[in-house]
Design a protein around this motif. Structure first.
Motif, PDB file in Angstrom:
ATOM      1  N   GLN A  39      34.701  39.382  32.730  1.00  0.00           N
ATOM      2  CA  GLN A  39      33.559  38.845  31.983  1.00  0.00           C
ATOM      3  C   GLN A  39      34.219  38.434  30.849  1.00  0.00           C
ATOM      4  O   GLN A  39      34.112  37.398  30.035  1.00  0.00           O
ATOM      5  CB  GLN A  39      32.286  39.653  31.867  1.00  0.00           C
ATOM      6  CG  GLN A  39      31.646  39.950  33.126  1.00  0.00           C
ATOM      7  CD  GLN A  39      30.604  41.102  33.224  1.00  0.00           C
ATOM      8  OE1 GLN A  39      30.450  41.812  31.841  1.00  0.00           O
ATOM      9  NE2 GLN A  39      30.070  41.510  34.123  1.00  0.00           N
ATOM     10  N   ALA A  40      35.093  39.408  30.078  1.00  0.00           N
ATOM     11  CA  ALA A  40      35.922  39.179  28.899  1.00  0.00           C
ATOM     12  C   ALA A  40      36.953  38.110  29.124  1.00  0.00           C
ATOM     13  O   ALA A  40      36.839  37.141  28.048  1.00  0.00           O
ATOM     14  CB  ALA A  40      36.312  40.673  28.439  1.00  0.00           C
ATOM     15  N   GLY A  41      37.582  38.074  30.124  1.00  0.00           N
ATOM     16  CA  GLY A  41      38.551  36.938  30.384  1.00  0.00           C
ATOM     17  C   GLY A  41      37.734  35.492  30.281  1.00  0.00           C
ATOM     18  O   GLY A  41      38.349  34.753  29.824  1.00  0.00           O
ATOM     19  N   ASP A  42      36.804  35.544  30.952  1.00  0.00           N
ATOM     20  CA  ASP A  42      36.010  34.239  31.223  1.00  0.00           C
ATOM     21  C   ASP A  42      35.519  33.856  29.937  1.00  0.00           C
ATOM     22  O   ASP A  42      35.591  32.452  29.457  1.00  0.00           O
ATOM     23  CB  ASP A  42      34.801  34.591  32.084  1.00  0.00           C
ATOM     24  CG  ASP A  42      33.767  33.256  32.124  1.00  0.00           C
ATOM     25  OD1 ASP A  42      34.517  32.415  32.673  1.00  0.00           O
ATOM     26  OD2 ASP A  42      32.652  33.343  31.950  1.00  0.00           O
ATOM     27  N   ALA A  84      39.301  40.223  18.813  1.00  0.00           N
ATOM     28  CA  ALA A  84      38.662  41.588  18.912  1.00  0.00           C
ATOM     29  C   ALA A  84      37.093  41.459  19.290  1.00  0.00           C
ATOM     30  O   ALA A  84      36.562  41.956  20.233  1.00  0.00           O
ATOM     31  CB  ALA A  84      38.757  42.493  17.845  1.00  0.00           C
ATOM     32  N   ASN A  85      36.346  40.491  18.462  1.00  0.00           N
ATOM     33  CA  ASN A  85      35.043  40.575  18.831  1.00  0.00           C
ATOM     34  C   ASN A  85      34.532  40.251  20.112  1.00  0.00           C
ATOM     35  O   ASN A  85      33.711  40.591  20.835  1.00  0.00           O
ATOM     36  CB  ASN A  85      34.257  39.580  17.870  1.00  0.00           C
ATOM     37  CG  ASN A  85      34.190  40.118  16.587  1.00  0.00           C
ATOM     38  OD1 ASN A  85      34.161  41.285  16.094  1.00  0.00           O
ATOM     39  ND2 ASN A  85      34.202  39.352  15.518  1.00  0.00           N
ATOM     40  N   ILE A  86      35.243  39.059  20.792  1.00  0.00           N
ATOM     41  CA  ILE A  86      35.280  38.468  21.938  1.00  0.00           C
ATOM     42  C   ILE A  86      35.459  39.537  23.218  1.00  0.00           C
ATOM     43  O   ILE A  86      34.508  40.027  24.132  1.00  0.00           O
ATOM     44  CB  ILE A  86      35.865  37.170  22.211  1.00  0.00           C
ATOM     45  CG1 ILE A  86      35.580  36.150  21.404  1.00  0.00           C
ATOM     46  CG2 ILE A  86      35.975  36.818  23.673  1.00  0.00           C
ATOM     47  CD1 ILE A  86      36.669  34.991  21.168  1.00  0.00           C
ATOM     48  N   LEU A  87      36.744  40.290  23.226  1.00  0.00           N
ATOM     49  CA  LEU A  87      37.169  41.173  24.258  1.00  0.00           C
ATOM     50  C   LEU A  87      36.504  42.451  24.184  1.00  0.00           C
ATOM     51  O   LEU A  87      36.066  42.786  25.140  1.00  0.00           O
ATOM     52  CB  LEU A  87      38.616  41.389  23.959  1.00  0.00           C
ATOM     53  CG  LEU A  87      39.479  40.005  24.387  1.00  0.00           C
ATOM     54  CD1 LEU A  87      40.889  40.352  24.338  1.00  0.00           C
ATOM     55  CD2 LEU A  87      39.308  39.351  25.789  1.00  0.00           C
ATOM     56  N   GLY A  92      33.540  43.172  22.498  1.00  0.00           N
ATOM     57  CA  GLY A  92      32.111  43.206  23.238  1.00  0.00           C
ATOM     58  C   GLY A  92      32.066  42.904  24.298  1.00  0.00           C
ATOM     59  O   GLY A  92      30.932  43.587  25.148  1.00  0.00           O
ATOM     60  N   ALA A  93      32.640  41.925  24.844  1.00  0.00           N
ATOM     61  CA  ALA A  93      32.336  41.661  26.386  1.00  0.00           C
ATOM     62  C   ALA A  93      32.937  42.977  27.296  1.00  0.00           C
ATOM     63  O   ALA A  93      31.944  43.047  28.313  1.00  0.00           O
ATOM     64  CB  ALA A  93      33.149  40.453  26.933  1.00  0.00           C
ATOM     65  N   VAL A  94      33.754  43.563  27.133  1.00  0.00           N
ATOM     66  CA  VAL A  94      34.367  44.473  28.021  1.00  0.00           C
ATOM     67  C   VAL A  94      33.372  45.751  28.077  1.00  0.00           C
ATOM     68  O   VAL A  94      32.778  46.209  29.056  1.00  0.00           O
ATOM     69  CB  VAL A  94      35.696  45.191  27.651  1.00  0.00           C
ATOM     70  CG1 VAL A  94      35.931  46.324  28.404  1.00  0.00           C
ATOM     71  CG2 VAL A  94      36.685  43.998  28.167  1.00  0.00           C
ATOM     72  N   LEU A  95      32.664  45.872  26.904  1.00  0.00           N
ATOM     73  CA  LEU A  95      31.930  47.096  26.716  1.00  0.00           C
ATOM     74  C   LEU A  95      30.579  46.593  27.302  1.00  0.00           C
ATOM     75  O   LEU A  95      29.728  47.694  27.667  1.00  0.00           O
ATOM     76  CB  LEU A  95      31.681  47.673  25.319  1.00  0.00           C
ATOM     77  CG  LEU A  95      32.653  48.155  24.446  1.00  0.00           C
ATOM     78  CD1 LEU A  95      32.646  48.422  23.140  1.00  0.00           C
ATOM     79  CD2 LEU A  95      33.022  49.564  25.223  1.00  0.00           C
ATOM     80  N   LYS A  96      30.109  45.686  27.027  1.00  0.00           N
ATOM     81  CA  LYS A  96      28.826  45.187  27.586  1.00  0.00           C
ATOM     82  C   LYS A  96      28.996  45.293  29.394  1.00  0.00           C
ATOM     83  O   LYS A  96      28.087  45.554  29.800  1.00  0.00           O
ATOM     84  CB  LYS A  96      28.556  43.508  27.516  1.00  0.00           C
ATOM     85  CG  LYS A  96      27.369  43.050  27.824  1.00  0.00           C
ATOM     86  CD  LYS A  96      27.099  41.524  27.432  1.00  0.00           C
ATOM     87  CE  LYS A  96      25.840  41.286  27.995  1.00  0.00           C
ATOM     88  NZ  LYS A  96      25.513  39.671  27.398  1.00  0.00           N
ATOM     89  N   GLY A  97      30.066  45.014  29.715  1.00  0.00           N
ATOM     90  CA  GLY A  97      30.176  44.875  31.030  1.00  0.00           C
ATOM     91  C   GLY A  97      30.048  46.170  31.758  1.00  0.00           C
ATOM     92  O   GLY A  97      29.474  46.336  32.752  1.00  0.00           O
ATOM     93  N   LEU A 153      44.131  47.672  28.920  1.00  0.00           N
ATOM     94  CA  LEU A 153      43.926  46.243  29.472  1.00  0.00           C
ATOM     95  C   LEU A 153      45.185  45.400  28.928  1.00  0.00           C
ATOM     96  O   LEU A 153      45.024  45.344  27.631  1.00  0.00           O
ATOM     97  CB  LEU A 153      42.642  45.622  29.663  1.00  0.00           C
ATOM     98  CG  LEU A 153      41.551  46.661  30.058  1.00  0.00           C
ATOM     99  CD1 LEU A 153      40.319  45.897  29.805  1.00  0.00           C
ATOM    100  CD2 LEU A 153      41.636  46.562  31.614  1.00  0.00           C
ATOM    101  N   SER A 154      45.942  44.579  29.663  1.00  0.00           N
ATOM    102  CA  SER A 154      46.990  43.901  28.923  1.00  0.00           C
ATOM    103  C   SER A 154      46.619  42.364  29.244  1.00  0.00           C
ATOM    104  O   SER A 154      46.973  41.893  30.651  1.00  0.00           O
ATOM    105  CB  SER A 154      48.261  44.239  29.411  1.00  0.00           C
ATOM    106  OG  SER A 154      48.708  45.563  28.885  1.00  0.00           O
ATOM    107  N   TYR A 155      46.142  41.590  28.273  1.00  0.00           N
ATOM    108  CA  TYR A 155      45.821  40.159  28.513  1.00  0.00           C
ATOM    109  C   TYR A 155      46.739  39.487  28.372  1.00  0.00           C
ATOM    110  O   TYR A 155      47.559  39.435  27.377  1.00  0.00           O
ATOM    111  CB  TYR A 155      44.563  39.844  27.582  1.00  0.00           C
ATOM    112  CG  TYR A 155      43.243  40.273  28.237  1.00  0.00           C
ATOM    113  CD1 TYR A 155      42.550  39.624  29.262  1.00  0.00           C
ATOM    114  CD2 TYR A 155      42.788  41.485  27.891  1.00  0.00           C
ATOM    115  CE1 TYR A 155      41.329  40.270  29.431  1.00  0.00           C
ATOM    116  CE2 TYR A 155      41.695  42.159  28.102  1.00  0.00           C
ATOM    117  CZ  TYR A 155      40.970  41.578  29.028  1.00  0.00           C
ATOM    118  OH  TYR A 155      39.700  41.952  29.408  1.00  0.00           O
ATOM    119  N   GLY A 156      46.992  38.107  28.955  1.00  0.00           N
ATOM    120  CA  GLY A 156      47.861  37.174  28.440  1.00  0.00           C
ATOM    121  C   GLY A 156      47.301  35.904  28.851  1.00  0.00           C
ATOM    122  O   GLY A 156      46.365  35.819  29.690  1.00  0.00           O
ATOM    123  N   ILE A 157      47.793  34.807  28.319  1.00  0.00           N
ATOM    124  CA  ILE A 157      47.222  33.181  28.320  1.00  0.00           C
ATOM    125  C   ILE A 157      48.457  32.530  29.165  1.00  0.00           C
ATOM    126  O   ILE A 157      49.588  32.341  28.659  1.00  0.00           O
ATOM    127  CB  ILE A 157      46.629  32.733  27.224  1.00  0.00           C
ATOM    128  CG1 ILE A 157      45.485  33.682  26.792  1.00  0.00           C
ATOM    129  CG2 ILE A 157      46.324  31.381  27.428  1.00  0.00           C
ATOM    130  CD1 ILE A 157      44.921  33.246  25.351  1.00  0.00           C
TER     131      ILE A 157
END
Length: 339
Positions: free
Chosen positions: A158-161, A250-253, A255-260, A302-306
């Motif tokens: 969800q955070a990645g989306d 930080a706000n995006i990732l 917030g979304a991970v904790l919400k999920g 969690l290690s994100y990349g783009i």
């Protein structure tokens, strides 16, 4: 005739949850695979009618399986079941031969509509029995680690989306790394994230329903120029601007991970104000001042990349040792539902 079904997912919980909502008459013909290579071995040995395929797996991921199946041209229906809900992920798998894409956790009604068959109602749930790992968590039981990984997998998707939609990119999602570690080990784990890089970090506390902890977001300094370009920022990259970009990510990732996670456990989190750990410093320097607050902690990394960009971001969730009791009972219900 009962179809042959193969569920491929590295999470035991996810496999059980999906199998449980498939039609009752299919149950005797369901097989499981823990990763893509395992699934391909089964597909090459025997005919399978329906393949339910996760994307984010070790050894061989779902994209690699789809690529191999395009070559093999096997007569089967492929349904991708994933926590990675980015629009581009959906487009990619459909272009590679998937019949449908279902997001985790799977909605029984959506699955029933897809299969054009009524999903049998769930059997009466038995009373939750405290699992054997509930009384002692000196180390994570494999079953418990699997549940944590699957819950986090859905949340990080969800955070990645959100990040993908904001930046109009494809976000590469990791396999969550879950461990119960001492603070000394945490320091070493964090320091290994980017040992030769300068980094900037944000820390944000959270609490709710007997669970508390801190989220750490670490971004390599080399990422800022590409993030600014993706956000169409044209000015000079000053320290203040970089801090603003760091706060946005930080706000995006976080917030979304904790919400999920909260939605899956049926709880809610309150988040504290974000605190800057530091800017343009090695990870070891960022965490030095905070290490004394952490003792033994449940850590999810969690290690994100783009894709196509030099952007590397690590998000760590550090749950307090006192939170484990609540986690035990919440997760016991999930395990019971999957039986």
């Amino acid at each position: 005739m009962t179809p042959a079904v193969l569920i491929c997912d590295d999470s035991n919980l996810a496999r059980k949850q999906l199998a449980r909502i498939l039609p009752q008459q299919w149950q005797a013909a369901i097989q499981f695979a823990g990763h893509g290579a395992d699934a391909l071995a089964t597909l090459k040995k025997q005919p399978i009618d329906w393949l339910f395929l996760d994307l984010n797996m070790p050894v061989m991921d779902g994209y690699q399986v789809l690529a191999e199946l395009q070559k093999l041209q096997l007569p089967l229906q492929i349904v991708v079941v994933s926590g990675d809900i980015q629009p581009e992920a959906h487009q990619r798998v459909m272009a590679m031969g998937a019949r449908a894409f279902l997001k985790k956790p799977v909605d029984p009604q959506q699955l029933a509509a897809l299969l054009q068959s009524e999903v049998a109602p769930a059997s009466e749930r038995s009373k939750v029995v405290t699992p054997p790992w509930a009384s002692d968590l000196q180390q994570l039981d494999p079953q418990l680690r699997d549940v944590f990984q699957e819950i986090t997998n859905v949340a990080m998707g969800q955070a990645g989306d959100l990040l993908a939609r904001l930046l109009q990119v494809f976000v590469k999602l990791p396999i969550p790394n879950v461990n119960l570690i001492e603070v000394s080990e945490l320091t070493m784990a964090l320091a290994s994230i980017a040992p030769d890089s300068q980094t900037s970090g944000i820390c944000q506390g959270f609490i709710g329903s007997g669970i508390a902890g801190e989220a750490l977001l670490i971004l390599t300094d080399s990422s800022f120029s590409d993030i600014a370009r993706l956000l169409n920022y044209q000015g000079e990259l000053t320290t203040a601007v970089e801090l603003e970009l760091l706060m946005d990510i930080a706000n995006i990732l976080i917030g979304a991970v904790l919400k999920g996670i909260a939605q899956q456990l049926d709880i809610s989190f309150s988040q504290g104000h974000p605190v800057v750990l530091g800017q343009h410093a090695p990870v070891s320097e960022l965490i030095k001042a905070n290490a004394k607050r952490w003792r033994k902690t449940l850590t999810i990394e969690l290690s994100y990349g783009i894709e196509g960009f030099d952007i590397h971001c690590d998000l760590l969730l550090l749950f307090t040792e006192d939170s484990l009791k609540t986690f035990r009972y919440k997760l016991a219900f999930l395990l019971d539902d999957a039986e």
